[in-house]
Motif scaffolding. Structure first.
Motif, mmCIF file in Angstrom:
data_model
loop_
_atom_site.group_PDB
_atom_site.id
_atom_site.type_symbol
_atom_site.label_atom_id
_atom_site.label_comp_id
_atom_site.label_asym_id
_atom_site.label_seq_id
_atom_site.Cartn_x
_atom_site.Cartn_y
_atom_site.Cartn_z
ATOM 1 N N MET A 1 42.199 18.495 74.504
ATOM 2 C CA MET A 1 43.320 19.375 74.530
ATOM 3 C C MET A 1 44.028 19.914 73.213
ATOM 4 N N ARG A 2 44.301 21.120 73.142
ATOM 5 C CA ARG A 2 44.993 21.800 72.219
ATOM 6 C C ARG A 2 46.451 21.364 72.017
ATOM 7 N N ILE A 3 46.980 20.595 71.120
ATOM 8 C CA ILE A 3 48.474 20.040 71.179
ATOM 9 C C ILE A 3 49.082 20.394 69.961
ATOM 10 N N LEU A 4 50.389 20.862 70.076
ATOM 11 C CA LEU A 4 51.175 21.013 68.961
ATOM 12 C C LEU A 4 52.170 20.057 68.867
ATOM 13 N N ALA A 5 52.128 18.967 67.930
ATOM 14 C CA ALA A 5 52.856 17.761 67.892
ATOM 15 C C ALA A 5 54.346 18.229 67.060
ATOM 16 N N CYS B 1 57.286 13.712 66.611
ATOM 17 C CA CYS B 1 56.193 12.782 66.839
ATOM 18 C C CYS B 1 55.900 11.713 65.986
ATOM 19 N N ASP B 2 55.554 10.461 66.485
ATOM 20 C CA ASP B 2 55.177 9.680 65.447
ATOM 21 C C ASP B 2 53.693 9.820 64.893
ATOM 22 N N ARG B 3 53.593 9.744 63.588
ATOM 23 C CA ARG B 3 52.425 9.873 63.007
ATOM 24 C C ARG B 3 51.222 8.998 63.732
ATOM 25 N N LEU B 4 51.325 7.865 63.908
ATOM 26 C CA LEU B 4 50.401 6.875 64.748
ATOM 27 C C LEU B 4 50.070 7.547 66.034
ATOM 28 N N LEU B 5 51.080 8.073 66.661
ATOM 29 C CA LEU B 5 50.520 8.838 68.052
ATOM 30 C C LEU B 5 49.698 9.944 67.645
ATOM 31 N N VAL B 6 50.144 10.852 66.602
ATOM 32 C CA VAL B 6 49.356 12.098 66.064
ATOM 33 C C VAL B 6 47.758 11.750 65.963
ATOM 34 N N ALA B 7 47.736 10.493 65.101
ATOM 35 C CA ALA B 7 46.504 10.120 64.699
ATOM 36 C C ALA B 7 45.679 9.339 66.215
ATOM 37 N N GLY C 1 39.784 12.620 70.091
ATOM 38 C CA GLY C 1 39.226 13.968 70.355
ATOM 39 C C GLY C 1 40.121 15.270 70.648
ATOM 40 N N HIS C 2 41.592 15.172 70.648
ATOM 41 C CA HIS C 2 42.291 16.032 70.831
ATOM 42 C C HIS C 2 42.465 17.007 69.484
ATOM 43 N N ARG D 1 52.418 28.945 71.907
ATOM 44 C CA ARG D 1 52.244 29.935 72.863
ATOM 45 C C ARG D 1 51.039 30.751 72.132
ATOM 46 N N ASP D 2 51.145 31.289 71.223
ATOM 47 C CA ASP D 2 50.060 32.240 70.593
ATOM 48 C C ASP D 2 48.725 31.527 70.230
ATOM 49 N N GLN D 3 48.866 30.249 69.922
ATOM 50 C CA GLN D 3 47.497 29.267 69.871
ATOM 51 C C GLN D 3 46.999 28.579 71.179
ATOM 52 N N ASN D 4 47.641 28.712 72.012
ATOM 53 C CA ASN D 4 47.253 28.025 73.556
ATOM 54 C C ASN D 4 47.395 26.741 73.161
ATOM 55 N N ARG D 5 48.560 26.102 72.759
ATOM 56 C CA ARG D 5 48.572 24.741 72.499
ATOM 57 C C ARG D 5 49.795 24.130 73.652
#
Length: 119
Positions: A1-5, A9-15, A21-22, A44-48
């Motif tokens: 999935m393409r996500i914008l955190a 958001c917690d750095r460990l969650l992002v990691a 694989g996101h 919106r523009d990056q479909n995240r």
């Protein structure tokens, strides 16, 4: 999935999401200090999908008036850091992509979804 955190958001969650694989763009790394409106447009523009605990993104989605990015709102404060990360990663891993225009609320033990006005 393409996500914008979002920055909150917690750095460990992002990691953890990246390790699963996101494709995670992290506002703290790329757009530090940008307004929610700017981050919403980037997503919106990056479909995240937006991942946040900030209620303002839900309001932006309602005001947008078109099928914008899905917003995942984390409401997990009573949980430990490890439990929050586990809860969010398991929810996100359930689907490869969320449809656009959803407001998803993750709470301890439950997920609520609805289409927002613009969706």
């Amino acid at each position: 999935m393409r996500i914008l955190a979002d920055e909150n958001c917690d750095r460990l969650l992002v990691a953890a999401l990246r390790a699963s694989g996101h494709d995670v763009a992290y506002a703290l790394e790329n757009w530090r200090g940008e307004s929610d409106a700017v981050l919403y447009r980037i997503a919106r523009d990056q479909n995240r999908t937006i991942l946040t605990d900030d209620l303002d993104f839900g309001e932006l989605a309602e005001l947008e008036g078109e099928a914008g990015p899905t917003v995942i709102l984390m409401r997990l404060d009573p949980l430990s850091r490890t439990a929050r990360i586990s809860e969010v990663t398991s929810v996100i891993d359930t689907l490869k992509e969320w449809p656009r225009g959803l407001l998803v609320v993750i709470e301890p033990g439950q997920i609520r979804t609805r289409t927002y006005a613009g969706g």
